[in-house]
Design a protein around this motif. Structure first.
Motif, PDB file in Angstrom:
ATOM      1  N   LYS A 101      35.251  32.699  35.316  1.00 33.75           N
ATOM      2  CA  LYS A 101      37.438  34.229  35.520  1.00 33.75           C
ATOM      3  C   LYS A 101      37.896  32.230  36.257  1.00 33.75           C
ATOM      4  O   LYS A 101      37.922  33.304  37.216  1.00 33.75           O
ATOM      5  N   ASN A 107      41.567  35.025  45.074  1.00 30.07           N
ATOM      6  CA  ASN A 107      41.420  36.695  43.987  1.00 30.07           C
ATOM      7  C   ASN A 107      39.705  36.603  44.884  1.00 30.07           C
ATOM      8  O   ASN A 107      39.063  36.220  45.808  1.00 30.07           O
ATOM      9  N   GLU A 108      39.967  37.951  45.106  1.00 25.80           N
ATOM     10  CA  GLU A 108      38.759  39.060  45.646  1.00 25.80           C
ATOM     11  C   GLU A 108      37.941  39.824  44.551  1.00 25.80           C
ATOM     12  O   GLU A 108      38.143  40.385  43.746  1.00 25.80           O
ATOM     13  N   ASN A 109      36.573  39.347  45.192  1.00 24.17           N
ATOM     14  CA  ASN A 109      35.782  40.687  44.727  1.00 24.17           C
ATOM     15  C   ASN A 109      34.455  41.106  45.706  1.00 24.17           C
ATOM     16  O   ASN A 109      34.419  40.628  46.079  1.00 24.17           O
ATOM     17  N   SER A 111      31.133  41.519  45.063  1.00 21.42           N
ATOM     18  CA  SER A 111      29.840  40.561  44.414  1.00 21.42           C
ATOM     19  C   SER A 111      28.520  41.095  44.517  1.00 21.42           C
ATOM     20  O   SER A 111      27.411  41.412  43.722  1.00 21.42           O
ATOM     21  N   ARG A 150      24.626  46.464  42.881  1.00 20.96           N
ATOM     22  CA  ARG A 150      25.248  45.405  42.686  1.00 20.96           C
ATOM     23  C   ARG A 150      25.331  43.653  43.236  1.00 20.96           C
ATOM     24  O   ARG A 150      24.953  43.923  44.111  1.00 20.96           O
ATOM     25  N   ASP A 186      28.331  39.388  34.581  1.00 17.25           N
ATOM     26  CA  ASP A 186      29.342  39.199  34.222  1.00 17.25           C
ATOM     27  C   ASP A 186      30.231  38.164  34.291  1.00 17.25           C
ATOM     28  O   ASP A 186      29.210  37.084  34.663  1.00 17.25           O
ATOM     29  N   LEU A 188      31.223  36.273  36.737  1.00 18.08           N
ATOM     30  CA  LEU A 188      31.768  36.170  38.049  1.00 18.08           C
ATOM     31  C   LEU A 188      30.023  36.051  38.328  1.00 18.08           C
ATOM     32  O   LEU A 188      29.833  35.154  39.351  1.00 18.08           O
ATOM     33  N   ILE A 219      34.083  40.322  32.273  1.00 19.21           N
ATOM     34  CA  ILE A 219      34.198  41.012  33.217  1.00 19.21           C
ATOM     35  C   ILE A 219      33.774  42.329  32.903  1.00 19.21           C
ATOM     36  O   ILE A 219      33.128  42.698  34.498  1.00 19.21           O
ATOM     37  N   SER A 220      33.610  43.200  32.580  1.00 22.15           N
ATOM     38  CA  SER A 220      33.742  44.599  33.447  1.00 22.15           C
ATOM     39  C   SER A 220      31.514  44.806  32.041  1.00 22.15           C
ATOM     40  O   SER A 220      31.197  44.129  31.191  1.00 22.15           O
TER      41      SER A 220
END
Length: 425
Positions: A101, A107-109, A111, A150, A186, A188, A219-220
């Motif tokens: 992606k 972009n932030e996440n 993880s 996660r 996902d 990422l 991603i989901s």
């Protein structure tokens, strides 16, 4: 595309035990390839023209000791950039930092956000060194460890001393993980689930249960955890040959997801072949072997071998049904650069006959699909030199050569050059 599991010590509690920690890492990769022979191309093809792309990642990792044997960890990640051809065109993609992606702006996440609990038994203890995902302290040699939340399945499974982290070692996807393991993640590289690890001196038995994406490379994550899941079991045996450490790991996995069937897709006269028309909840399985061995001080060899059934579409990782890799890594002690690393490895990726027939009929996968196909195993050589500027700052230069990219003898070969800047503290 995996986040690293290395870092630097931040704070210590009494008796050398960390009560909390803060770590950061930043990795910048500049990578490009030469012009390639290309009589045709498809939606998932590597660009026939020379191309150069950059990726950037930044992680802030926090650790907190909750109670005896328990830790909580949080990883806030920022990423920016794209892989060559938007991370398409090779099953063994050359840049593990090229998230599927991509993004033109930062972009932030979150993880990682997980809790780890260890329950020791027996009196023998060992040191647990500090890293970005572990707090420094003491732990039982024989213990049972649970991880829930996660995180990356690769944080726990399929580890390798010399080919494991694209931010500090080899950059190719097929060297940072076993290409034949469609490991749950996902787009990422992370997922939600739990793992249990039983440590008995030189033996480790691991089991994991994870969510899988709702759609291929999505991603989901699919919320129907009893219909869509990934399970993995790994047995590891650590040993020494003389004074040189090594390990052998045997992994089996089974994934269940709303995957398409190659044969059912080919039975449909619709062309180009569309895998989405045959999607249903079905199981994909495989076996993997992973070994590393130091053969002299600072010099080690490694290998990975993997196979999957090859009947269903790849769902999470990459388009590989069987893979073999072998390499050697050496520290720079012999030339008075003990913190430098020089390494080289070779990879052979292949797919099943029905998978090749699907691509021949215009099908596309996660990373590959040229519209047509003259099948040949994808063969890659990678070598890199990692230069330690400081203990916390490294610069690496990387070269890869690929024959039959995306399993296509009509396209390529391709020369790939890269440079990596990595710092951590």
């Amino acid at each position: 595309m995996l986040a690293p599991t290395v870092g630097a010590e931040a704070a210590e509690a009494v008796a050398g035990e960390e009560a909390w920690s803060v770590h950061m890492q930043n990795t910048n990769v500049l990578q490009g390839h030469t012009k390639i022979r290309s009589p045709y191309y498809g939606t998932n093809s590597l660009s026939q023209a020379p191309q150069m792309r950059q990726t950037v990642s930044l992680d802030l990792l926090l650790g907190l000791r909750l109670w005896s044997g328990a830790e909580a960890h949080l990883d806030g990640m920022m990423w920016e950039g794209f892989g060559m051809s938007n991370a398409l065109g090779m099953a063994g993609f050359p840049n593990g930092e090229a998230f599927r992606k991509g993004t033109a702006s930062p972009n932030e996440n979150i993880s990682r956000a997980f809790i780890r609990q260890s329950i020791g038994f027996g009196s023998e203890m060992e040191d647990s060194p500090s890293s970005s995902l572990f707090l420094k302290g003491r732990q039982h040699v024989s213990r049972l460890t649970f991880t829930l939340g996660r995180f990356g399945a690769k944080d726990i499974f399929d580890s390798n001393a010399y080919a494991n982290d694209a931010r500090t070692q080899f950059m190719n996807w097929s060297l940072m993980a076993n290409g034949a393991w469609d490991y749950p993640a996902d787009s990422l590289g992370f997922t939600t689930g739990g793992a249990a690890e039983l440590y008995l001196h030189d033996w480790v038995l691991r089991y994991g249960f994870f969510q899988v994406p709702t759609v291929s490379n999505g991603i989901s994550l699919d919320p129907h955890i009893w219909k869509a899941w990934a399970q993995v079991v790994e047995l590891e045996r650590k040993h020494k040959i003389g004074s040189h450490p090594g390990a052998v790991r045997f992994l089996v996995y089974a994934n269940r997801a709303n995957m398409g069937s190659f044969q059912q897709t080919l039975n449909n006269p619709l062309r180009p072949a569309d895998i989405t028309d045959s999607r249903n909840y079905r199981i994909k399985y495989g076996i993997c072997l992973n070994a590393d061995q130091e053969i002299a001080t600072g010099v080690g060899i490694f290998t990975r071998l993997g196979w999957s059934d090859g009947r269903s579409e790849p769902w999470s990782f990459t388009d590989v049904d069987s893979s073999a890799s072998f390499g050697i890594s050496a520290k720079g002690t012999a030339w008075d650069r003990p913190n430098d690393t020089l390494a080289i490895a070779c990879i052979v990726n292949s797919i099943s006959k029905v998978h090749a027939a699907f691509l021949r009929q215009g099908g596309t996968g996660i990373l590959v699909g040229d519209g047509r196909l003259s099948y040949g195993a994808e063969k890659i050589i990678e070598t890199y030199y990692d230069f330690a500027v400081r203990g916390w700052l490294h610069v690496a230069f990387d070269y890869q050569f690929a024959v039959n990219p995306a399993y296509n003898r009509d396209r390529g070969p391709v020369h790939i050059f890269g440079a990596r800047l990595h710092w951590e503290f």
